[in-house]
Write a protein that holds these residues in place. Structure first.
Motif, PDB file in Angstrom:
ATOM      1  N   UNK A  40       0.852  -1.189   0.000  1.00  0.00           N
ATOM      2  CA  UNK A  40       0.000   0.000   0.000  1.00  0.00           C
ATOM      3  C   UNK A  40       0.899   1.254   0.000  1.00  0.00           C
ATOM      4  N   UNK A  41       0.344   2.319  -0.503  1.00  0.00           N
ATOM      5  CA  UNK A  41       1.099   3.564  -0.626  1.00  0.00           C
ATOM      6  C   UNK A  41       0.393   4.675   0.145  1.00  0.00           C
ATOM      7  N   UNK A  42       1.192   5.437   0.918  1.00  0.00           N
ATOM      8  CA  UNK A  42       0.714   6.651   1.585  1.00  0.00           C
ATOM      9  C   UNK A  42       1.387   7.836   0.857  1.00  0.00           C
ATOM     10  N   UNK A  43       0.639   8.816   0.422  1.00  0.00           N
ATOM     11  CA  UNK A  43       1.218   9.950  -0.360  1.00  0.00           C
ATOM     12  C   UNK A  43       0.602  11.273   0.085  1.00  0.00           C
ATOM     13  N   UNK A  44       1.473  12.340   0.019  1.00  0.00           N
ATOM     14  CA  UNK A  44       0.986  13.666   0.372  1.00  0.00           C
ATOM     15  C   UNK A  44       1.790  14.706  -0.421  1.00  0.00           C
ATOM     16  N   UNK A  45       1.105  15.731  -0.941  1.00  0.00           N
ATOM     17  CA  UNK A  45       1.780  16.786  -1.695  1.00  0.00           C
ATOM     18  C   UNK A  45       2.487  17.713  -0.705  1.00  0.00           C
ATOM     19  N   UNK A  46       3.749  18.007  -1.039  1.00  0.00           N
ATOM     20  CA  UNK A  46       4.520  18.902  -0.181  1.00  0.00           C
ATOM     21  C   UNK A  46       3.993  20.327  -0.363  1.00  0.00           C
ATOM     22  N   UNK A  47       3.794  20.960   0.771  1.00  0.00           N
ATOM     23  CA  UNK A  47       3.160  22.275   0.761  1.00  0.00           C
ATOM     24  C   UNK A  47       3.982  23.274  -0.058  1.00  0.00           C
ATOM     25  N   UNK A  48       3.299  24.047  -0.886  1.00  0.00           N
ATOM     26  CA  UNK A  48       3.857  25.122  -1.721  1.00  0.00           C
ATOM     27  C   UNK A  48       4.821  24.614  -2.786  1.00  0.00           C
ATOM     28  N   UNK A  49       4.727  23.296  -3.134  1.00  0.00           N
ATOM     29  CA  UNK A  49       5.596  22.739  -4.181  1.00  0.00           C
ATOM     30  C   UNK A  49       4.777  21.870  -5.088  1.00  0.00           C
ATOM     31  N   UNK A  50       5.415  21.449  -6.187  1.00  0.00           N
ATOM     32  CA  UNK A  50       4.780  20.508  -7.109  1.00  0.00           C
ATOM     33  C   UNK A  50       5.323  19.090  -6.877  1.00  0.00           C
ATOM     34  N   UNK A  51       5.767  18.874  -5.649  1.00  0.00           N
ATOM     35  CA  UNK A  51       6.328  17.555  -5.331  1.00  0.00           C
ATOM     36  C   UNK A  51       5.361  16.756  -4.428  1.00  0.00           C
ATOM     37  N   UNK A  52       5.438  15.474  -4.585  1.00  0.00           N
ATOM     38  CA  UNK A  52       4.608  14.556  -3.763  1.00  0.00           C
ATOM     39  C   UNK A  52       5.549  13.586  -3.084  1.00  0.00           C
ATOM     40  N   UNK A  53       5.407  13.517  -1.747  1.00  0.00           N
ATOM     41  CA  UNK A  53       6.197  12.557  -0.983  1.00  0.00           C
ATOM     42  C   UNK A  53       5.362  11.289  -0.795  1.00  0.00           C
ATOM     43  N   UNK A  54       5.977  10.124  -0.976  1.00  0.00           N
ATOM     44  CA  UNK A  54       5.228   8.861  -0.858  1.00  0.00           C
ATOM     45  C   UNK A  54       5.960   7.849   0.005  1.00  0.00           C
ATOM     46  N   UNK A  55       5.201   6.974   0.642  1.00  0.00           N
ATOM     47  CA  UNK A  55       5.741   5.912   1.486  1.00  0.00           C
ATOM     48  C   UNK A  55       5.056   4.594   1.114  1.00  0.00           C
ATOM     49  N   UNK A  56       5.857   3.603   0.825  1.00  0.00           N
ATOM     50  CA  UNK A  56       5.320   2.271   0.523  1.00  0.00           C
ATOM     51  C   UNK A  56       5.520   1.346   1.724  1.00  0.00           C
ATOM     52  N   UNK A  57       4.473   0.676   2.061  1.00  0.00           N
ATOM     53  CA  UNK A  57       4.602  -0.379   3.082  1.00  0.00           C
ATOM     54  C   UNK A  57       4.289  -1.720   2.427  1.00  0.00           C
ATOM     55  N   UNK A  58       4.963  -2.768   2.870  1.00  0.00           N
ATOM     56  CA  UNK A  58       4.733  -4.123   2.349  1.00  0.00           C
ATOM     57  C   UNK A  58       3.720  -4.855   3.241  1.00  0.00           C
ATOM     58  N   UNK A  59       2.734  -5.392   2.576  1.00  0.00           N
ATOM     59  CA  UNK A  59       1.755  -6.169   3.354  1.00  0.00           C
ATOM     60  C   UNK A  59       2.340  -7.469   3.870  1.00  0.00           C
ATOM     61  N   UNK A  60       3.505  -7.853   3.357  1.00  0.00           N
ATOM     62  CA  UNK A  60       4.141  -9.073   3.862  1.00  0.00           C
ATOM     63  C   UNK A  60       4.472  -8.935   5.333  1.00  0.00           C
TER      64      UNK A  60
END
Length: 816
Positions: free
Chosen positions: A208-228
């Motif tokens: 699964x992926x958790x994602x959030x747009x960085x404030x005042x930028x056109x960048x998105x930070x994302x975190x992947x977790x493994x269901x394993x």
């Protein structure tokens, strides 16, 4: 009626089996209740374990969800500028600080609107990660940098050690664009976007992926977790909480598997929803319905296509990642109730052991029931054998057996009384029959009464003998004495079928009446004829009166002598010579004139007989008058048998049957050499023995009287085997048989009511009987006992007049 003994068993076995059956039923009920209780306990324990497992997994999911959200939020706050110009090492070092101590966090990455993409992968996040990323053993991190456009778009992978030393790197073309990924497009400022579980493209694992747009930028930070990581947690928790043989699944409302404690190598080929349905043979929707229905029966029995059967438990967990989540646990049927089955089996074995131990005890304690019943069985055998005086009371502490024993004793007394009355009735009936036979003929009256009395007198004397050949003779019991007494009373019962004119035949010409009167009338006719001849010679033929008178007187004298001779022959004697027999024939050859029709005044039976004889040419046609011989044997004197006589082979009768039933021929009867009976008459008299045998054999005598027909039918046998009806010899004749033989002869010789002879003095009778012994007729040894015991004299004093009782010297008869 004899019944087969198949499917019969002793009462001891019945009592033992009933006890064992009671134990088995009780044990079965107890084991069944225990088994059901154990099954319920197993189900309750499983439900409790599922709830505990759901709490653990819910806590783990919540903790992972919070960590992921905090990490994304923190990074979004820390990064306030565009990182595209920051070096790979700096970005890797920053991201590694968040991933280093959290193996369930697979990777951190950042992408921008210019399609620049950077990702740091934790190679220790899962056991397959290093292999899938083609990392080496000393690689700890993998940094991926994707930039450029079109054909110049490259993916550069850098492999760092734990100290961020670059071990090796590789470059390859890539068409991956972050802006087209769902997490980039869905991310908005100040909100975290969370994807449902999906297949990581480059890793080919679920996560699964958790994602959030960085404030005042056109960048998105994302975190992947493994269901394993959740699967590992699910495996570890389920193995600890349950037993490790179950299949556990964590899935959401869509039926997508979030985690499982089993390998799913086919997830890339099937949708996760399909996998649950195909693997568990039940739809996710049905599992979800069960989880939300408090009245639903758990566990749910599932039968797969391969006929394997599972129990499924399902429960909802309170926290969620995206939607409501559920834990399903499938356990083989035999595994769920394995402990219950072991408990039931152990209880069964213990009960079986207890039964084996109790069996001899039960067998021993059944003795108070079995022993008196067996004793009662022996008492019934005594009743069966009519040993009523030997029947004893069987005491028992068991009320029913005690009452049954009382009933047995009371029944025995009643049967004894009833049998005594029946015996009295039977003997009275037998005496009545014997008396009726005696009363049938005045000339034999008393024979059927006196013979039993004499027979019993002889048998009593034999039983009292202290020495000699008969010192060991005894009837075994009163039943054998009764058997002999009944046989003696019935020894001549067959005479009831004999015609009276045969029983009472006191002269040779006697039939229904004495035909000597007919013969005398014929002599009267000849007498008259002689007188007529004299008168004709004197008055008509004018012969010399003196010569005619002499002839007349001579004829009358001759007729007187001839009739006297015929009359004497008619009375019968011990022996008739051949000369006398020839004289009868000569006298009978004289003729006399019959002037009247002999076919008038006949009975229907006589008319039928004459007609039949004429038809067979044995009789001349009707002649009103004729010249006939004085004495003759005519065809009408022959009485044929109206039915053929056949003896049953089983009776052993050996008697010669005459051709005719009767032969009433005058010369034939007058020339009888001994007595007054013809061969046909003698057979008719002897035939009473056949009637005796037939009558007595047809009676259902009880076992103790079974020899009555034999004893009653042997008094005309002889020691030399020439008697009748069976021609038995000495070896075949028992002592009771021989007793009746002597009793019958002595009574017949001394009886004063016989039509064909006068009563003998006892000395004469004894002499005749001695001669009969010498001739092989009677038993000489028993005859001598008859004399030495004084039985002959005791009988004579009781039944004979004093005129017949003369002095007898028995000494000559005792000499060898």
């Amino acid at each position: 009626m004899t019944r087969q003994e198949s499917w019969r068993f002793p009462i001891r076995i019945l009592v033992t089996n009933m006890f064992l059956l009671a134990i088995i039923i009780t044990a079965s009920i107890a084991i069944t209740l225990q088994y059901n209780a154990s099954k319920k306990a197993a189900v309750d324990h499983m439900l409790s374990s599922i709830n505990l497992l759901s709490d653990h997994i819910s806590e783990s999911v919540s903790h992972l969800d919070n960590d992921a959200k905090q990490t994304v939020n923190l990074l979004a706050e820390l990064i306030s500028s565009d990182l595209s110009s920051t070096s790979i090492e700096q970005k890797s070092s920053l991201f590694a600080q968040f991933l280093q101590k959290r193996p369930e966090l697979y990777s951190l990455y950042i992408g921008d609107i210019q399609e620049n993409f950077f990702q740091l992968i934790n190679l220790d996040s899962a056991k397959d990660t290093r292999q899938l990323m083609k990392a080496q053993a000393d690689d700890r991190w993998a940094a991926i940098d994707i930039s450029g456009r079109g054909e110049n778009r490259l993916r550069k992978t850098y492999y760092y050690s734990s100290t961020f030393h670059l071990n090796h790197q590789k470059t390859e073309r890539s068409d991956f664009t972050p802006t087209k990924r769902p997490w980039f497009a869905a991310s908005v400022q100040n909100n975290i976007y969370k994807t449902p579980p999906y297949l990581f493209e480059h890793l080919q694992v679920s996560g699964q992926t958790y994602a959030k747009r960085i404030r005042n930028t056109e960048q998105v930070i994302g975190l992947d977790i493994l269901l394993s990581s959740l699967s590992d947690q699910l495996s570890m928790s389920s193995s600890k909480i349950i037993n490790g043989q179950e299949q556990a699944f964590l899935f959401n409302q869509s039926g997508n598997i979030i985690a499982s404690n089993t390998k799913h190598n086919d997830l890339d080929k099937l949708t996760q929803s399909q996998y649950i349905q195909d693997h568990l043979s039940i739809t996710p929707k049905k599992l979800i319905d069960i989880a939300h229905n408090p009245k639903a029966k758990q566990p749910t029995l599932i039968e797969k296509e391969d006929s394997s059967r599972y129990y499924a438990f399902v429960t909802a967990i309170g926290n969620d990642i995206l939607n409501q989540q559920y834990i399903a646990v499938a356990l083989p049927k035999e595994t769920l109730f394995q402990q219950a089955t072991k408990e039931a089996l152990r209880s069964t074995l213990l009960n079986a052991l207890a039964m084996i131990i109790l069996l001899p005890i039960v067998w021993l304690f059944s003795a108070p029931i079995v022993r008196p019943i067996r004793h009662l069985q022996l008492e019934t055998e005594k009743i069966k054998q009519r040993q009523f005086d030997d029947v004893s009371f069987t005491d028992s502490h068991i009320k029913e057996i005690w009452q049954l024993s009382n009933s047995f004793v009371s029944m025995t007394e009643d049967i004894k009384q009833h049998e005594a009355s029946q015996k009295e009735f039977m003997e009275a009936l037998i005496r009545l029959i014997a008396t009726a036979i005696d009363d049938k003929s005045a000339h034999t009256g008393g024979h059927c009464y006196r013979v039993p009395e004499l027979g019993l007198m002889i048998s009593d004397a034999l039983e009292k003998a202290k020495e000699g050949p008969y010192k060991d003779f005894h009837f075994a019991n009163d039943n054998e004495r009764l058997e002999f007494r009944v046989a003696a009373w019935l020894h001549d019962c067959g005479k009831i079928t004999m015609p009276e004119h045969i029983i009472d035949k006191g002269s040779k010409l006697e039939c229904i009446y004495n035909r000597i009167h007919e013969v005398r009338m014929r002599f009267e006719v000849l007498w008259r004829d002689a007188e007529i001849e004299y008168l004709r010679a004197v008055h008509i033929e004018k012969q010399d009166p003196a010569a005619a008178l002499t002839t007349w007187q001579e004829n009358q004298t001759r007729l007187q002598e001839e009739f006297a001779f015929v009359a004497k022959a008619n009375v019968g004697s011990e022996f008739m010579s051949e000369k006398d027999r020839e004289r009868i024939k000569t006298i009978g050859a004289q003729e006399w004139a019959r002037n009247f029709n002999n076919r008038l005044g006949l009975s229907p039976a006589e008319e039928m007989m004459f007609a039949k004889q004429e038809q067979n040419n044995k009789l001349d046609s009707d002649q009103p008058s004729a010249i006939e011989p004085l004495l003759s044997d005519k065809p009408e004197h022959i009485i044929p048998r109206h039915k053929e006589i056949k003896f049953d082979a089983s009776l052993g009768i050996k008697m010669t049957i005459p051709e005719h039933q009767y032969n009433q021929g005058e010369i034939y009867n007058l020339t009888i050499q001994r007595g007054t009976l013809t061969t046909e008459d003698r057979f008719k008299i002897n035939e009473h023995m056949i009637s005796t045998i037939t009558m007595l054999d047809s009676l259902p005598f009880p076992p103790e009287l079974s020899r009555v027909p034999l004893y009653a039918s042997t008094h005309h046998e002889r020691m030399d085997g020439k008697g009748y009806p069976r021609k038995l010899n000495a070896e075949q004749l028992s002592i009771p048989d021989r007793i009746l033989m002597i009793a019958d002869v002595f009574e017949a010789l001394t009886a004063a009511d016989r039509p064909y002879k006068k009563a003998k003095l006892i000395s004469v009778a004894i002499n005749i009987m001695f001669n009969m012994c010498q001739e092989g007729h009677l038993d000489l040894q028993l005859f001598r006992f008859f004399l030495t015991s004084g039985t002959y004299l005791a009988y004579a004093e009781k039944f004979l007049p004093e005129s017949q009782i003369d002095k007898v010297d028995i000494t000559p008869y005792l000499e060898e």
